[in-house]
Design a protein around this motif. Structure first.
Motif, PDB file in Angstrom:
ATOM      1  N   ARG A 166      51.126 141.016  76.346  1.00 45.73           N
ATOM      2  CA  ARG A 166      51.138 141.744  75.075  1.00 45.73           C
ATOM      3  C   ARG A 166      50.798 143.214  75.308  1.00 45.73           C
ATOM      4  O   ARG A 166      49.899 143.526  76.104  1.00 45.73           O
ATOM      5  CB  ARG A 166      50.124 141.154  74.093  1.00 45.73           C
ATOM      6  N   PRO A 167      51.472 144.136  74.654  1.00 43.36           N
ATOM      7  CA  PRO A 167      51.207 145.562  74.870  1.00 43.36           C
ATOM      8  C   PRO A 167      49.756 145.956  74.655  1.00 43.36           C
ATOM      9  O   PRO A 167      49.246 146.856  75.328  1.00 43.36           O
ATOM     10  CB  PRO A 167      52.130 146.244  73.846  1.00 43.36           C
ATOM     11  N   ASP A 168      49.056 145.262  73.722  1.00 44.43           N
ATOM     12  CA  ASP A 168      47.682 145.666  73.437  1.00 44.43           C
ATOM     13  C   ASP A 168      46.703 145.309  74.552  1.00 44.43           C
ATOM     14  O   ASP A 168      45.580 145.795  74.564  1.00 44.43           O
ATOM     15  CB  ASP A 168      47.213 145.046  72.113  1.00 44.43           C
ATOM     16  N   THR A 169      47.109 144.469  75.517  1.00 44.85           N
ATOM     17  CA  THR A 169      46.194 144.152  76.628  1.00 44.85           C
ATOM     18  C   THR A 169      46.122 145.290  77.637  1.00 44.85           C
ATOM     19  O   THR A 169      45.145 145.410  78.363  1.00 44.85           O
ATOM     20  CB  THR A 169      46.640 142.877  77.365  1.00 44.85           C
ATOM     21  N   GLY A 170      47.167 146.106  77.718  1.00 46.54           N
ATOM     22  CA  GLY A 170      47.187 147.206  78.673  1.00 46.54           C
ATOM     23  C   GLY A 170      47.296 146.763  80.120  1.00 46.54           C
ATOM     24  O   GLY A 170      46.973 147.529  81.034  1.00 46.54           O
ATOM     25  N   ILE A 171      47.768 145.534  80.353  1.00 49.08           N
ATOM     26  CA  ILE A 171      47.829 145.010  81.718  1.00 49.08           C
ATOM     27  C   ILE A 171      49.028 145.593  82.455  1.00 49.08           C
ATOM     28  O   ILE A 171      50.122 145.724  81.904  1.00 49.08           O
ATOM     29  CB  ILE A 171      47.886 143.464  81.687  1.00 49.08           C
ATOM     30  N   ASP A 172      48.807 145.950  83.734  1.00 51.30           N
ATOM     31  CA  ASP A 172      49.835 146.572  84.553  1.00 51.30           C
ATOM     32  C   ASP A 172      50.469 145.603  85.551  1.00 51.30           C
ATOM     33  O   ASP A 172      51.604 145.817  85.987  1.00 51.30           O
ATOM     34  CB  ASP A 172      49.236 147.750  85.333  1.00 51.30           C
ATOM     35  N   VAL A 173      49.749 144.574  85.950  1.00 54.41           N
ATOM     36  CA  VAL A 173      50.266 143.599  86.905  1.00 54.41           C
ATOM     37  C   VAL A 173      49.587 142.260  86.632  1.00 54.41           C
ATOM     38  O   VAL A 173      48.425 142.220  86.220  1.00 54.41           O
ATOM     39  CB  VAL A 173      50.027 144.048  88.364  1.00 54.41           C
ATOM     40  N   ILE A 174      50.313 141.167  86.811  1.00 50.03           N
ATOM     41  CA  ILE A 174      49.763 139.823  86.644  1.00 50.03           C
ATOM     42  C   ILE A 174      49.797 139.117  87.982  1.00 50.03           C
ATOM     43  O   ILE A 174      50.808 139.162  88.691  1.00 50.03           O
ATOM     44  CB  ILE A 174      50.562 139.013  85.599  1.00 50.03           C
ATOM     45  N   VAL A 175      48.688 138.485  88.345  1.00 53.31           N
ATOM     46  CA  VAL A 175      48.609 137.709  89.579  1.00 53.31           C
ATOM     47  C   VAL A 175      48.400 136.245  89.215  1.00 53.31           C
ATOM     48  O   VAL A 175      47.472 135.913  88.475  1.00 53.31           O
ATOM     49  CB  VAL A 175      47.455 138.200  90.482  1.00 53.31           C
ATOM     50  N   ILE A 176      49.264 135.376  89.712  1.00 56.67           N
ATOM     51  CA  ILE A 176      49.082 133.936  89.549  1.00 56.67           C
ATOM     52  C   ILE A 176      48.438 133.413  90.826  1.00 56.67           C
ATOM     53  O   ILE A 176      49.065 133.391  91.875  1.00 56.67           O
ATOM     54  CB  ILE A 176      50.415 133.206  89.308  1.00 56.67           C
ATOM     55  N   GLU A 177      47.166 133.027  90.731  1.00 53.68           N
ATOM     56  CA  GLU A 177      46.500 132.402  91.876  1.00 53.68           C
ATOM     57  C   GLU A 177      46.747 130.900  91.793  1.00 53.68           C
ATOM     58  O   GLU A 177      46.192 130.206  90.938  1.00 53.68           O
ATOM     59  CB  GLU A 177      45.001 132.684  91.896  1.00 53.68           C
ATOM     60  N   ALA A 178      47.587 130.402  92.672  1.00 54.45           N
ATOM     61  CA  ALA A 178      47.981 129.005  92.624  1.00 54.45           C
ATOM     62  C   ALA A 178      46.907 128.119  93.228  1.00 54.45           C
ATOM     63  O   ALA A 178      46.085 128.554  94.033  1.00 54.45           O
ATOM     64  CB  ALA A 178      49.300 128.803  93.379  1.00 54.45           C
ATOM     65  N   SER A 179      46.937 126.863  92.843  1.00 52.64           N
ATOM     66  CA  SER A 179      46.091 125.863  93.486  1.00 52.64           C
ATOM     67  C   SER A 179      46.442 125.773  94.955  1.00 52.64           C
ATOM     68  O   SER A 179      47.568 126.059  95.377  1.00 52.64           O
ATOM     69  CB  SER A 179      46.323 124.507  92.809  1.00 52.64           C
ATOM     70  N   GLY A 180      45.462 125.363  95.770  1.00 51.36           N
ATOM     71  CA  GLY A 180      45.711 125.180  97.194  1.00 51.36           C
ATOM     72  C   GLY A 180      46.698 124.080  97.494  1.00 51.36           C
ATOM     73  O   GLY A 180      47.149 123.950  98.637  1.00 51.36           O
ATOM     74  N   LEU A 181      47.069 123.302  96.485  1.00 50.11           N
ATOM     75  CA  LEU A 181      48.032 122.223  96.676  1.00 50.11           C
ATOM     76  C   LEU A 181      49.371 122.518  96.003  1.00 50.11           C
ATOM     77  O   LEU A 181      50.226 121.645  95.931  1.00 50.11           O
ATOM     78  CB  LEU A 181      47.454 120.912  96.118  1.00 50.11           C
ATOM     79  N   ALA A 182      49.546 123.746  95.529  1.00 48.63           N
ATOM     80  CA  ALA A 182      50.766 124.084  94.809  1.00 48.63           C
ATOM     81  C   ALA A 182      51.929 124.311  95.776  1.00 48.63           C
ATOM     82  O   ALA A 182      51.733 124.666  96.942  1.00 48.63           O
ATOM     83  CB  ALA A 182      50.557 125.337  93.966  1.00 48.63           C
ATOM     84  N   GLU A 183      53.135 124.108  95.264  1.00 49.55           N
ATOM     85  CA  GLU A 183      54.347 124.416  96.007  1.00 49.55           C
ATOM     86  C   GLU A 183      54.806 125.818  95.591  1.00 49.55           C
ATOM     87  O   GLU A 183      55.308 126.006  94.481  1.00 49.55           O
ATOM     88  CB  GLU A 183      55.448 123.401  95.702  1.00 49.55           C
ATOM     89  N   PRO A 184      54.645 126.820  96.453  1.00 47.68           N
ATOM     90  CA  PRO A 184      54.974 128.190  96.046  1.00 47.68           C
ATOM     91  C   PRO A 184      56.426 128.378  95.633  1.00 47.68           C
ATOM     92  O   PRO A 184      56.725 129.154  94.725  1.00 47.68           O
ATOM     93  CB  PRO A 184      54.626 129.027  97.289  1.00 47.68           C
ATOM     94  N   GLN A 185      57.345 127.655  96.274  1.00 54.53           N
ATOM     95  CA  GLN A 185      58.742 127.813  95.915  1.00 54.53           C
ATOM     96  C   GLN A 185      58.994 127.399  94.467  1.00 54.53           C
ATOM     97  O   GLN A 185      59.783 128.037  93.757  1.00 54.53           O
ATOM     98  CB  GLN A 185      59.630 126.989  96.850  1.00 54.53           C
ATOM     99  N   GLU A 186      58.304 126.363  93.996  1.00 53.74           N
ATOM    100  CA  GLU A 186      58.483 125.933  92.613  1.00 53.74           C
ATOM    101  C   GLU A 186      57.937 126.967  91.641  1.00 53.74           C
ATOM    102  O   GLU A 186      58.513 127.200  90.572  1.00 53.74           O
ATOM    103  CB  GLU A 186      57.809 124.572  92.393  1.00 53.74           C
ATOM    104  N   LEU A 187      56.819 127.591  91.998  1.00 56.08           N
ATOM    105  CA  LEU A 187      56.265 128.640  91.135  1.00 56.08           C
ATOM    106  C   LEU A 187      57.226 129.815  91.035  1.00 56.08           C
ATOM    107  O   LEU A 187      57.417 130.395  89.954  1.00 56.08           O
ATOM    108  CB  LEU A 187      54.919 129.109  91.687  1.00 56.08           C
ATOM    109  N   VAL A 188      57.823 130.183  92.168  1.00 55.70           N
ATOM    110  CA  VAL A 188      58.787 131.285  92.158  1.00 55.70           C
ATOM    111  C   VAL A 188      59.977 130.927  91.280  1.00 55.70           C
ATOM    112  O   VAL A 188      60.451 131.745  90.484  1.00 55.70           O
ATOM    113  CB  VAL A 188      59.230 131.622  93.591  1.00 55.70           C
ATOM    114  N   ARG A 189      60.471 129.710  91.408  1.00 58.72           N
ATOM    115  CA  ARG A 189      61.598 129.273  90.576  1.00 58.72           C
ATOM    116  C   ARG A 189      61.242 129.334  89.090  1.00 58.72           C
ATOM    117  O   ARG A 189      62.060 129.734  88.258  1.00 58.72           O
ATOM    118  CB  ARG A 189      62.015 127.854  90.953  1.00 58.72           C
ATOM    119  N   MET A 190      60.014 128.938  88.759  1.00 61.65           N
ATOM    120  CA  MET A 190      59.595 128.968  87.359  1.00 61.65           C
ATOM    121  C   MET A 190      59.572 130.398  86.826  1.00 61.65           C
ATOM    122  O   MET A 190      59.990 130.668  85.691  1.00 61.65           O
ATOM    123  CB  MET A 190      58.225 128.314  87.217  1.00 61.65           C
ATOM    124  N   LEU A 191      59.094 131.321  87.654  1.00 58.26           N
ATOM    125  CA  LEU A 191      59.061 132.715  87.215  1.00 58.26           C
ATOM    126  C   LEU A 191      60.470 133.269  87.046  1.00 58.26           C
ATOM    127  O   LEU A 191      60.762 133.979  86.082  1.00 58.26           O
ATOM    128  CB  LEU A 191      58.283 133.564  88.223  1.00 58.26           C
TER     129      LEU A 191
END
Length: 356
Positions: free
Chosen positions: A91-116
């Motif tokens: 949302r514009p009112d948050t003023g956020i410049d970058v978002i970091v998704i810290e995945a679980s240590g058991l996550a599949e990174p390729q699936e997260l990339v596909r979701m994004l």
């Protein structure tokens, strides 16, 4: 991804992955405290009912965090649900410049990339995959989790963390470099300390005038000495040109960029190939993205680029970029931009990075 409306700002979303205990939360906390004037939002995903990682970063993030407990993000939500979490942070009112998704240590990174990449949110854009590796436990982790080799091959940046605890750090670095894609960059680290500029543009503490700031990339706090920090081994090159660049030559340069060249950012003028737009360029390791932006009617048309790397030959890279200049007539080959447009988000959310 849905095409943004003209003038709409897009927030880069970086996926931070790595097996349990690799140091992802430590790295995220480091970024939070070294972000300069930038505001970071985070989606923290613990595997377990008690959200320890979310607690670790909540103090620094305040209301700029979304924590997802008791499950793995790539399994717990679908793309539409992820859009809901991103909406809260973008949302514009948050003023956020970058978002970091810290995945679980058991996550599949390729699936997260596909979701994004499948996201319907027009205010965000995929910003690359960072894989964190525990150098001290690398052999054991690789034995227990052979999928690590696949994760390393997908990453745009690999942070080899805890090198201070590894008795054979050079061997581990060599192994990781061999497993990572040639276009990815392997960064040595201790305590998760990497330069935030490797991942996103840090806002200067004071307002600057101009389209692109060429701040000192290694400027630290006045009271903190950077001697001995691992990132002091990195070099940067600033390139500016009033002469437009030829898109084919630039793509040849980008396709053949050396292994140590990690980050490229800035704006490119392609002259007659697109007289209406400049092209913002963002490269992190093997990840590459162009984004056309309308020229300021009153502004000077320039190409401005910053290159960051380790062991790079800055003068040679500068000469290669000089060779990309084009003094051709004011007519353009209709096929000349095809290489660039492969990395521009299409109206149907076409995938820019062919690796996925």
């Amino acid at each position: 991804m849905r095409q943004p409306s003209p003038g709409q700002r897009q927030i880069p979303v970086v996926v931070l992955a790595g097996f349990l205990g690799s140091g992802k939360t430590t790295l995220l906390n480091h970024l939070l405290h070294r972000s300069g004037g930038s505001r970071i939002g985070a989606i923290v995903n613990d595997f377990g009912a008690i959200e320890i990682d979310a607690m670790a970063v909540a103090g620094a993030l305040g209301d700029s965090t979304v924590s997802l407990g008791n499950g793995c993000l790539c399994c717990a939500v679908d793309a539409s649900e992820l859009d809901g979490y991103l909406e809260r942070l973008a949302r514009p009112d948050t003023g956020i410049d970058v978002i970091v998704i810290e995945a679980s240590g058991l996550a599949e990174p390729q699936e997260l990339v596909r979701m994004l990449l499948a996201s319907e949110h027009p205010g965000i854009v995929y910003g690359g995959l960072v894989e964190v590796v525990d150098a001290a436990e690398f052999d054991d982790i690789r034995l227990k989790h052979p999928e690590l080799d696949r994760h390393l091959a997908l990453a745009d940046l690999v942070v080899v963390n805890k090198l201070d605890r590894a008795g054979d750090g050079d061997r581990v670095l060599g192994l990781v470099r061999g497993l990572a894609d040639r276009a990815a960059v392997v960064v040595p680290a201790a305590y998760g300390r990497i330069d935030p500029e490797f991942l996103f543009d840090c806002k200067p503490s004071e307002e600057r005038i101009g389209q692109l700031s060429f701040d000192d990339l290694h400027r630290g706090d006045a009271e903190e000495s950077h001697a001995g920090h691992l990132h002091t081994a990195y070099d940067s090159l600033s390139f500016a040109s009033e002469v437009p660049l030829d898109p084919r030559r630039l793509m040849q340069f980008l396709d053949s960029r050396p292994e140590g060249l990690y980050r490229i950012k800035g704006y490119v003028d392609f002259g007659a190939y697109d007289v209406r737009n400049r092209y913002a360029v963002h490269a992190v390791g093997r990840f590459l993205r162009f984004c056309p932006e309308p020229w300021d009617a009153q502004g000077i048309r320039l190409t401005q680029l910053v290159l960051i790397g380790s062991g790079i030959d800055a003068p040679a890279l500068g000469k290669e970029l000089e060779a990309c200049k084009s003094d051709a007539p004011h007519t353009a080959d209709e096929h000349g931009m095809w290489g660039v447009l492969r990395y521009v988000q299409g109206p149907e959310g076409d995938l820019q990075d062919p690796a996925f």
